[in-house]
Design a protein around this motif. Structure first.
Motif, PDB file in Angstrom:
ATOM      1  N   LEU A 191     -10.770   5.410  -6.940  1.00 53.69           N
ATOM      2  CA  LEU A 191     -10.015   5.714  -6.169  1.00 53.69           C
ATOM      3  C   LEU A 191     -10.323   5.010  -4.741  1.00 53.69           C
ATOM      4  CD1 LEU A 191     -10.299   9.599  -6.609  1.00 53.69           C
ATOM      5  CD2 LEU A 191      -8.126   8.145  -7.119  1.00 53.69           C
ATOM      6  N   GLU A 192     -11.509   4.775  -4.481  1.00 52.13           N
ATOM      7  CA  GLU A 192     -11.844   4.163  -3.473  1.00 52.13           C
ATOM      8  C   GLU A 192     -11.371   2.578  -3.508  1.00 52.13           C
ATOM      9  OE1 GLU A 192     -16.250   2.511  -0.982  1.00 52.13           O
ATOM     10  OE2 GLU A 192     -16.109   3.728  -2.915  1.00 52.13           O
ATOM     11  N   ILE A 193     -11.616   1.962  -4.664  1.00 53.27           N
ATOM     12  CA  ILE A 193     -11.279   0.353  -4.777  1.00 53.27           C
ATOM     13  C   ILE A 193      -9.601   0.454  -4.637  1.00 53.27           C
ATOM     14  CG2 ILE A 193     -11.167  -1.752  -6.248  1.00 53.27           C
ATOM     15  CD1 ILE A 193     -13.701  -0.678  -7.322  1.00 53.27           C
ATOM     16  N   VAL A 194      -8.858   1.024  -5.553  1.00 56.11           N
ATOM     17  CA  VAL A 194      -7.430   1.025  -5.380  1.00 56.11           C
ATOM     18  C   VAL A 194      -6.821   1.447  -4.152  1.00 56.11           C
ATOM     19  CG1 VAL A 194      -5.403   1.755  -6.357  1.00 56.11           C
ATOM     20  CG2 VAL A 194      -7.265   1.099  -7.747  1.00 56.11           C
ATOM     21  N   GLY A 195      -7.530   2.579  -3.344  1.00 61.07           N
ATOM     22  CA  GLY A 195      -7.062   3.117  -2.368  1.00 61.07           C
ATOM     23  C   GLY A 195      -7.088   2.240  -1.188  1.00 61.07           C
ATOM     24  N   TYR A 196      -8.430   1.419  -1.166  1.00 58.21           N
ATOM     25  CA  TYR A 196      -8.516   0.476  -0.103  1.00 58.21           C
ATOM     26  C   TYR A 196      -7.798  -0.711   0.063  1.00 58.21           C
ATOM     27  CZ  TYR A 196     -10.767  -3.240   2.440  1.00 58.21           C
ATOM     28  OH  TYR A 196     -11.145  -4.230   3.389  1.00 58.21           O
ATOM     29  N   ASN A 197      -7.468  -1.293  -1.213  1.00 60.21           N
ATOM     30  CA  ASN A 197      -6.504  -2.237  -1.356  1.00 60.21           C
ATOM     31  C   ASN A 197      -5.017  -1.784  -0.938  1.00 60.21           C
ATOM     32  OD1 ASN A 197      -7.874  -5.056  -2.712  1.00 60.21           O
ATOM     33  ND2 ASN A 197      -8.672  -3.261  -3.534  1.00 60.21           N
ATOM     34  N   LEU A 198      -4.681  -0.524  -1.345  1.00 63.53           N
ATOM     35  CA  LEU A 198      -3.417  -0.175  -0.937  1.00 63.53           C
ATOM     36  C   LEU A 198      -3.090   0.014   0.386  1.00 63.53           C
ATOM     37  CD1 LEU A 198      -2.249   1.657  -4.185  1.00 63.53           C
ATOM     38  CD2 LEU A 198      -1.582  -0.536  -3.332  1.00 63.53           C
ATOM     39  N   SER A 199      -4.088   0.622   1.035  1.00 63.22           N
ATOM     40  CA  SER A 199      -4.220   0.986   2.394  1.00 63.22           C
ATOM     41  C   SER A 199      -4.155  -0.195   3.281  1.00 63.22           C
ATOM     42  CB  SER A 199      -5.290   2.078   2.691  1.00 63.22           C
ATOM     43  OG  SER A 199      -6.458   1.173   2.725  1.00 63.22           O
ATOM     44  N   GLN A 200      -4.699  -1.271   2.848  1.00 64.14           N
ATOM     45  CA  GLN A 200      -4.756  -2.681   3.782  1.00 64.14           C
ATOM     46  C   GLN A 200      -3.051  -3.274   3.465  1.00 64.14           C
ATOM     47  OE1 GLN A 200      -7.870  -2.398   5.221  1.00 64.14           O
ATOM     48  NE2 GLN A 200      -7.813  -4.615   4.896  1.00 64.14           N
ATOM     49  N   GLU A 201      -2.278  -2.728   2.752  1.00 62.55           N
ATOM     50  CA  GLU A 201      -1.110  -3.089   2.757  1.00 62.55           C
ATOM     51  C   GLU A 201      -0.105  -2.215   3.738  1.00 62.55           C
ATOM     52  OE1 GLU A 201       0.522  -5.712   1.207  1.00 62.55           O
ATOM     53  OE2 GLU A 201      -1.693  -6.630   0.784  1.00 62.55           O
ATOM     54  N   GLY A 202      -0.930  -1.100   4.198  1.00 63.95           N
ATOM     55  CA  GLY A 202      -0.241  -0.285   5.293  1.00 63.95           C
ATOM     56  C   GLY A 202       0.487   0.950   4.651  1.00 63.95           C
ATOM     57  N   TYR A 203      -0.036   1.500   3.236  1.00 59.40           N
ATOM     58  CA  TYR A 203       0.629   2.461   2.651  1.00 59.40           C
ATOM     59  C   TYR A 203      -0.246   3.610   3.079  1.00 59.40           C
ATOM     60  CZ  TYR A 203       3.084  -0.777  -0.161  1.00 59.40           C
ATOM     61  OH  TYR A 203       3.921  -1.889  -0.717  1.00 59.40           O
ATOM     62  N   GLN A 204       0.126   4.870   3.020  1.00 53.21           N
ATOM     63  CA  GLN A 204      -0.580   6.008   3.392  1.00 53.21           C
ATOM     64  C   GLN A 204      -1.082   6.642   1.974  1.00 53.21           C
ATOM     65  OE1 GLN A 204       1.487   9.332   5.728  1.00 53.21           O
ATOM     66  NE2 GLN A 204       3.242   7.642   6.329  1.00 53.21           N
ATOM     67  N   ILE A 205      -2.333   6.685   1.943  1.00 51.29           N
ATOM     68  CA  ILE A 205      -2.825   6.840   0.542  1.00 51.29           C
ATOM     69  C   ILE A 205      -3.461   8.358   0.519  1.00 51.29           C
ATOM     70  CG2 ILE A 205      -4.742   6.384  -0.921  1.00 51.29           C
ATOM     71  CD1 ILE A 205      -2.364   4.247  -0.596  1.00 51.29           C
ATOM     72  N   PHE A 206      -3.144   8.948  -0.548  1.00 53.10           N
ATOM     73  CA  PHE A 206      -3.635  10.514  -0.759  1.00 53.10           C
ATOM     74  C   PHE A 206      -4.221  10.468  -1.963  1.00 53.10           C
ATOM     75  CE2 PHE A 206      -0.055  10.689   1.849  1.00 53.10           C
ATOM     76  CZ  PHE A 206      -0.295  11.550   2.956  1.00 53.10           C
ATOM     77  N   THR A 207      -5.378  11.222  -2.459  1.00 51.76           N
ATOM     78  CA  THR A 207      -5.918  11.136  -3.713  1.00 51.76           C
ATOM     79  C   THR A 207      -6.138  12.590  -4.353  1.00 51.76           C
ATOM     80  OG1 THR A 207      -8.112  11.392  -2.803  1.00 51.76           O
ATOM     81  CG2 THR A 207      -7.406   9.244  -2.920  1.00 51.76           C
ATOM     82  N   ALA A 208      -6.383  12.568  -5.549  1.00 54.00           N
ATOM     83  CA  ALA A 208      -6.413  13.676  -6.470  1.00 54.00           C
ATOM     84  C   ALA A 208      -7.488  13.201  -7.713  1.00 54.00           C
ATOM     85  CB  ALA A 208      -5.157  14.311  -7.092  1.00 54.00           C
ATOM     86  N   ALA A 209      -8.350  14.274  -8.035  1.00 55.98           N
ATOM     87  CA  ALA A 209      -9.371  13.902  -9.065  1.00 55.98           C
ATOM     88  C   ALA A 209      -8.969  14.379 -10.452  1.00 55.98           C
ATOM     89  CB  ALA A 209     -10.501  14.486  -8.734  1.00 55.98           C
ATOM     90  N   ASN A 210      -7.961  14.945 -10.553  1.00 52.39           N
ATOM     91  CA  ASN A 210      -7.457  15.835 -12.012  1.00 52.39           C
ATOM     92  C   ASN A 210      -5.946  15.969 -11.941  1.00 52.39           C
ATOM     93  OD1 ASN A 210      -7.293  18.445 -11.496  1.00 52.39           O
ATOM     94  ND2 ASN A 210      -9.232  18.087 -10.864  1.00 52.39           N
ATOM     95  N   GLY A 211      -5.511  16.103 -13.186  1.00 51.86           N
ATOM     96  CA  GLY A 211      -3.969  16.419 -13.098  1.00 51.86           C
ATOM     97  C   GLY A 211      -3.478  17.745 -12.393  1.00 51.86           C
ATOM     98  N   LYS A 212      -4.410  18.592 -12.445  1.00 53.79           N
ATOM     99  CA  LYS A 212      -3.929  19.924 -11.776  1.00 53.79           C
ATOM    100  C   LYS A 212      -3.823  19.764 -10.211  1.00 53.79           C
ATOM    101  CE  LYS A 212      -5.393  24.788 -11.421  1.00 53.79           C
ATOM    102  NZ  LYS A 212      -6.304  25.596 -11.998  1.00 53.79           N
TER     103      LYS A 212
END
Length: 227
Positions: free
Chosen positions: A18-39
């Protein structure tokens, strides 16, 4: 679709991912939200209405396949792009992913730059889909832009042209809070000079004709305005 308005939901039970992928996408200007499981992903998707969901397969509480199937059953999320990002590379797993409703299937490991490129390609697909779509299905209502027709519970609802254009605009962006100036520009353009009161009157008529339940279903779209 401007990057700063593009929402991406990342779903993985590994904080490092979540941290690595989120960082790289946020650097592109996207708004990032995260979740730790399917529910958690289903709940977060309903709340945020993301443009793209990037989701692992193997997760606790609810796996990615089941989460994808559940998300596809939610009307306001019908246009959301979903891609799996997983270490499961077996053919049968990929087939199951697409059968569950995924738009793409990406296997780990993947270099950050390549993942960003794939995300951009997926979002271009969404933009093209939005531009080419003449029919929306939101909250149990079918909206045909080409024919200026709305069908609810198999009953056609007739709307004047401006009411229809306003309704289509609001329904096409679930979860978005529109500014009055934006509505005036997109629906009325430079045709006439109108004020906020005009919008209020049209919204009231739409509530009467379409039903308040629809507006509750899409969580306030179109009747909470920024001044």
């Amino acid at each position: 679709m401007k990057k700063k308005h593009t929402k991406i939901l990342l779903v993985d039970d590994e904080p490092d991912i979540l941290e690595i992928v989120g960082y790289n996408l946020s650097q592109e200007g996207y708004q990032i939200f995260t979740a730790a499981n399917g529910k958690e992903a289903v709940a977060k998707a309903k709340k945020e209405i993301p443009d793209l969901i990037i989701m692992d397969v193997m997760m606790p509480e609810m796996d990615g396949m089941e989460a994808c199937e559940n998300i596809r059953k939610i009307p306001e999320l019908s246009n959301v792009l979903i891609t799996f990002l997983t270490a499961r590379s077996e053919d049968y797993s990929q087939v199951a992913g697409f059968d569950a409703g995924a738009d793409d299937y990406i296997t780990k490991p993947i270099k950050p730059k390549l993942l960003v490129s794939k995300v951009k390609a997926l979002l271009r697909r969404l933009k093209e889909k939005e531009q080419n779509s003449e029919t929306l299905n939101v909250g149990g209502i079918e909206i045909n832009r080409e024919e200026y027709k709305i069908v609810k519970d198999n009953v056609e609802i007739a709307l004047p042209r401006k009411e229809f254009e306003l309704f289509y605009l609001l329904a096409s962006k679930p979860g978005k809070v529109f500014k009055r100036d934006e509505i005036l520009d997109k629906v009325w353009g430079n045709e006439v000079v109108v004020g906020g009161r005009t919008i209020d009157v049209h919204i009231r008529k739409l509530r009467e004709k379409i039903g308040e339940d629809f507006f509750k279903t899409i969580k306030g779209v179109g009747y909470k305005f920024e001044v």
